[in-house]
Scaffold this motif. Structure first.
Motif, PDB file in Angstrom:
ATOM      1  N   ASP A   1       0.815  -1.210   0.000  1.00  0.00           N
ATOM      2  CA  ASP A   1       0.000   0.000   0.000  1.00  0.00           C
ATOM      3  C   ASP A   1       0.855   1.270   0.000  1.00  0.00           C
ATOM      4  O   ASP A   1       0.394   2.348   0.364  1.00  0.00           O
ATOM      5  N   ILE A   2       2.108   1.125  -0.411  1.00  0.00           N
ATOM      6  CA  ILE A   2       3.060   2.233  -0.470  1.00  0.00           C
ATOM      7  C   ILE A   2       3.554   2.375  -1.900  1.00  0.00           C
ATOM      8  O   ILE A   2       3.857   1.373  -2.571  1.00  0.00           O
ATOM      9  N   ALA A   3       3.624   3.591  -2.391  1.00  0.00           N
ATOM     10  CA  ALA A   3       4.145   3.872  -3.740  1.00  0.00           C
ATOM     11  C   ALA A   3       5.663   3.668  -3.720  1.00  0.00           C
ATOM     12  O   ALA A   3       6.420   4.590  -3.409  1.00  0.00           O
ATOM     13  N   GLN A   4       6.073   2.466  -4.026  1.00  0.00           N
ATOM     14  CA  GLN A   4       7.468   2.050  -3.909  1.00  0.00           C
ATOM     15  C   GLN A   4       8.423   2.874  -4.774  1.00  0.00           C
ATOM     16  O   GLN A   4       9.602   3.003  -4.428  1.00  0.00           O
ATOM     17  N   GLN A   5       7.932   3.456  -5.858  1.00  0.00           N
ATOM     18  CA  GLN A   5       8.821   4.187  -6.761  1.00  0.00           C
ATOM     19  C   GLN A   5       9.435   5.418  -6.101  1.00  0.00           C
ATOM     20  O   GLN A   5      10.429   5.950  -6.579  1.00  0.00           O
ATOM     21  N   TYR A   6       8.853   5.868  -4.989  1.00  0.00           N
ATOM     22  CA  TYR A   6       9.375   7.059  -4.303  1.00  0.00           C
ATOM     23  C   TYR A   6      10.351   6.709  -3.172  1.00  0.00           C
ATOM     24  O   TYR A   6      10.971   7.608  -2.607  1.00  0.00           O
ATOM     25  N   LEU A   7      10.464   5.444  -2.836  1.00  0.00           N
ATOM     26  CA  LEU A   7      11.320   5.022  -1.725  1.00  0.00           C
ATOM     27  C   LEU A   7      12.760   4.804  -2.173  1.00  0.00           C
ATOM     28  O   LEU A   7      13.007   4.246  -3.247  1.00  0.00           O
ATOM     29  N   GLN A   8      13.680   5.201  -1.313  1.00  0.00           N
ATOM     30  CA  GLN A   8      15.095   4.923  -1.500  1.00  0.00           C
ATOM     31  C   GLN A   8      15.648   4.448  -0.164  1.00  0.00           C
ATOM     32  O   GLN A   8      15.413   5.097   0.864  1.00  0.00           O
ATOM     33  N   GLY A   9      16.371   3.343  -0.184  1.00  0.00           N
ATOM     34  CA  GLY A   9      17.020   2.905   1.033  1.00  0.00           C
ATOM     35  C   GLY A   9      17.978   3.968   1.532  1.00  0.00           C
ATOM     36  O   GLY A   9      18.677   4.599   0.736  1.00  0.00           O
ATOM     37  N   ALA A  10      17.987   4.199   2.830  1.00  0.00           N
ATOM     38  CA  ALA A  10      18.874   5.203   3.428  1.00  0.00           C
ATOM     39  C   ALA A  10      19.957   4.490   4.222  1.00  0.00           C
ATOM     40  O   ALA A  10      19.740   3.393   4.742  1.00  0.00           O
ATOM     41  N   PRO A  11      21.131   5.104   4.327  1.00  0.00           N
ATOM     42  CA  PRO A  11      22.209   4.477   5.096  1.00  0.00           C
ATOM     43  C   PRO A  11      21.898   4.465   6.592  1.00  0.00           C
ATOM     44  O   PRO A  11      21.092   5.251   7.081  1.00  0.00           O
ATOM     45  N   GLY A  12      22.562   3.564   7.273  1.00  0.00           N
ATOM     46  CA  GLY A  12      22.432   3.495   8.729  1.00  0.00           C
ATOM     47  C   GLY A  12      21.246   2.656   9.162  1.00  0.00           C
ATOM     48  O   GLY A  12      20.573   2.022   8.363  1.00  0.00           O
ATOM     49  N   GLY A  13      21.020   2.665  10.435  1.00  0.00           N
ATOM     50  CA  GLY A  13      19.941   1.894  11.033  1.00  0.00           C
ATOM     51  C   GLY A  13      19.895   2.181  12.513  1.00  0.00           C
ATOM     52  O   GLY A  13      20.637   3.025  13.019  1.00  0.00           O
ATOM     53  N   SER A  14      19.013   1.498  13.187  1.00  0.00           N
ATOM     54  CA  SER A  14      18.926   1.649  14.639  1.00  0.00           C
ATOM     55  C   SER A  14      18.455   0.334  15.239  1.00  0.00           C
ATOM     56  O   SER A  14      18.074  -0.600  14.521  1.00  0.00           O
ATOM     57  N   TRP A  15      18.478   0.291  16.560  1.00  0.00           N
ATOM     58  CA  TRP A  15      18.110  -0.921  17.282  1.00  0.00           C
ATOM     59  C   TRP A  15      17.031  -0.597  18.299  1.00  0.00           C
ATOM     60  O   TRP A  15      17.154   0.378  19.056  1.00  0.00           O
ATOM     61  N   CYS A  16      15.973  -1.368  18.320  1.00  0.00           N
ATOM     62  CA  CYS A  16      14.923  -1.263  19.325  1.00  0.00           C
ATOM     63  C   CYS A  16      14.970  -2.522  20.173  1.00  0.00           C
ATOM     64  O   CYS A  16      14.983  -3.637  19.631  1.00  0.00           O
ATOM     65  N   GLU A  17      14.981  -2.339  21.474  1.00  0.00           N
ATOM     66  CA  GLU A  17      15.065  -3.502  22.363  1.00  0.00           C
ATOM     67  C   GLU A  17      13.871  -4.427  22.228  1.00  0.00           C
ATOM     68  O   GLU A  17      13.942  -5.605  22.590  1.00  0.00           O
ATOM     69  N   PHE A  18      12.758  -3.941  21.709  1.00  0.00           N
ATOM     70  CA  PHE A  18      11.550  -4.753  21.579  1.00  0.00           C
ATOM     71  C   PHE A  18      11.341  -5.303  20.173  1.00  0.00           C
ATOM     72  O   PHE A  18      10.853  -6.418  20.005  1.00  0.00           O
ATOM     73  N   LYS A  19      11.682  -4.515  19.161  1.00  0.00           N
ATOM     74  CA  LYS A  19      11.385  -4.908  17.784  1.00  0.00           C
ATOM     75  C   LYS A  19      12.607  -5.400  17.011  1.00  0.00           C
ATOM     76  O   LYS A  19      12.458  -6.133  16.045  1.00  0.00           O
ATOM     77  N   GLY A  20      13.798  -4.971  17.383  1.00  0.00           N
ATOM     78  CA  GLY A  20      15.000  -5.428  16.699  1.00  0.00           C
ATOM     79  C   GLY A  20      15.640  -4.346  15.857  1.00  0.00           C
ATOM     80  O   GLY A  20      15.542  -3.158  16.157  1.00  0.00           O
ATOM     81  N   HIS A  21      16.285  -4.761  14.757  1.00  0.00           N
ATOM     82  CA  HIS A  21      17.042  -3.853  13.899  1.00  0.00           C
ATOM     83  C   HIS A  21      16.124  -3.164  12.894  1.00  0.00           C
ATOM     84  O   HIS A  21      15.365  -3.820  12.176  1.00  0.00           O
ATOM     85  N   ALA A  22      16.211  -1.837  12.829  1.00  0.00           N
ATOM     86  CA  ALA A  22      15.422  -1.048  11.871  1.00  0.00           C
ATOM     87  C   ALA A  22      16.322  -0.551  10.746  1.00  0.00           C
ATOM     88  O   ALA A  22      17.488  -0.238  10.955  1.00  0.00           O
ATOM     89  N   ARG A  23      15.736  -0.485   9.568  1.00  0.00           N
ATOM     90  CA  ARG A  23      16.409   0.175   8.452  1.00  0.00           C
ATOM     91  C   ARG A  23      15.595   1.404   8.085  1.00  0.00           C
ATOM     92  O   ARG A  23      14.402   1.481   8.391  1.00  0.00           O
ATOM     93  N   TYR A  24      16.232   2.372   7.426  1.00  0.00           N
ATOM     94  CA  TYR A  24      15.593   3.650   7.130  1.00  0.00           C
ATOM     95  C   TYR A  24      15.393   3.845   5.634  1.00  0.00           C
ATOM     96  O   TYR A  24      16.111   3.257   4.815  1.00  0.00           O
TER      97      TYR A  24
END
Length: 165
Positions: free
Chosen positions: A65-88
């Protein structure tokens, strides 16, 4: 101890101070929309929300349900103690870019497996975010990415001087 800060919810409202910790994942049937540069980036009635004590809900939208053509992977990430590794993810609409406008959990922990690959958007980094017919306000501080609507009351963690709550 925190009760003196809690705003009492009116009928039909929720207090973020009644949300659990660790957070809870809930399916939502509300229409969720994200608009950037006059383009509908996301539009769904198949989202989820994560509820955590003192935070406005964070809404997760399925990739279909997201217009994928506008998305670009971004560098880096983060960690949530409950959900795990996030990408941006950044958005690029006709050369107008919103850096790190969204994040996802490709392989979240078991309790959040239902949102694997779903994206959450920072309301402050796009032009508009909507829950049904209400335009939401971004959570102050931008660290947590919650969406504030009239259906919830705070105060909300995330802004200046709220870290020690």
């Amino acid at each position: 101890m925190l009760e003196h800060k809690r705003t009492e919810p009116a009928p039909g409202q929720e207090s973020v101070w009644d949300y659990p910790r660790p957070p809870r994942l809930e399916k939502v049937g509300a229409r969720l929309r994200v608009i950037f540069c006059d383009q509908t980036i996301a539009d769904t009635t198949s989202g989820y929300r994560v509820l955590e004590t003192s935070h406005p809900p964070v809404y997760y939208i399925p990739p279909d349900d997201i217009a994928q053509q506008y998305l670009q992977g971004a560098p880096g990430g983060s960690w949530c103690e409950f959900k795990g590794h996030a990408r941006y993810w950044s958005l690029d609409v006709d050369g107008r870019v919103a850096e790190n406008a969204a994040w996802s959990y490709p392989t979240p922990s078991a309790a959040f497996a239902d949102i694997a690959g779903y994206l959450a958007f920072y309301a402050s980094r796009v032009d508009q975010c909507w829950v049904d017919d209400e335009r939401v306000q971004p959570q102050e501080g931008d660290f947590y990415g919650g969406w504030i609507s009239s259906h919830i009351v705070g105060p909300f963690k995330g802004g200046a001087r709220t870290r020690g709550w």
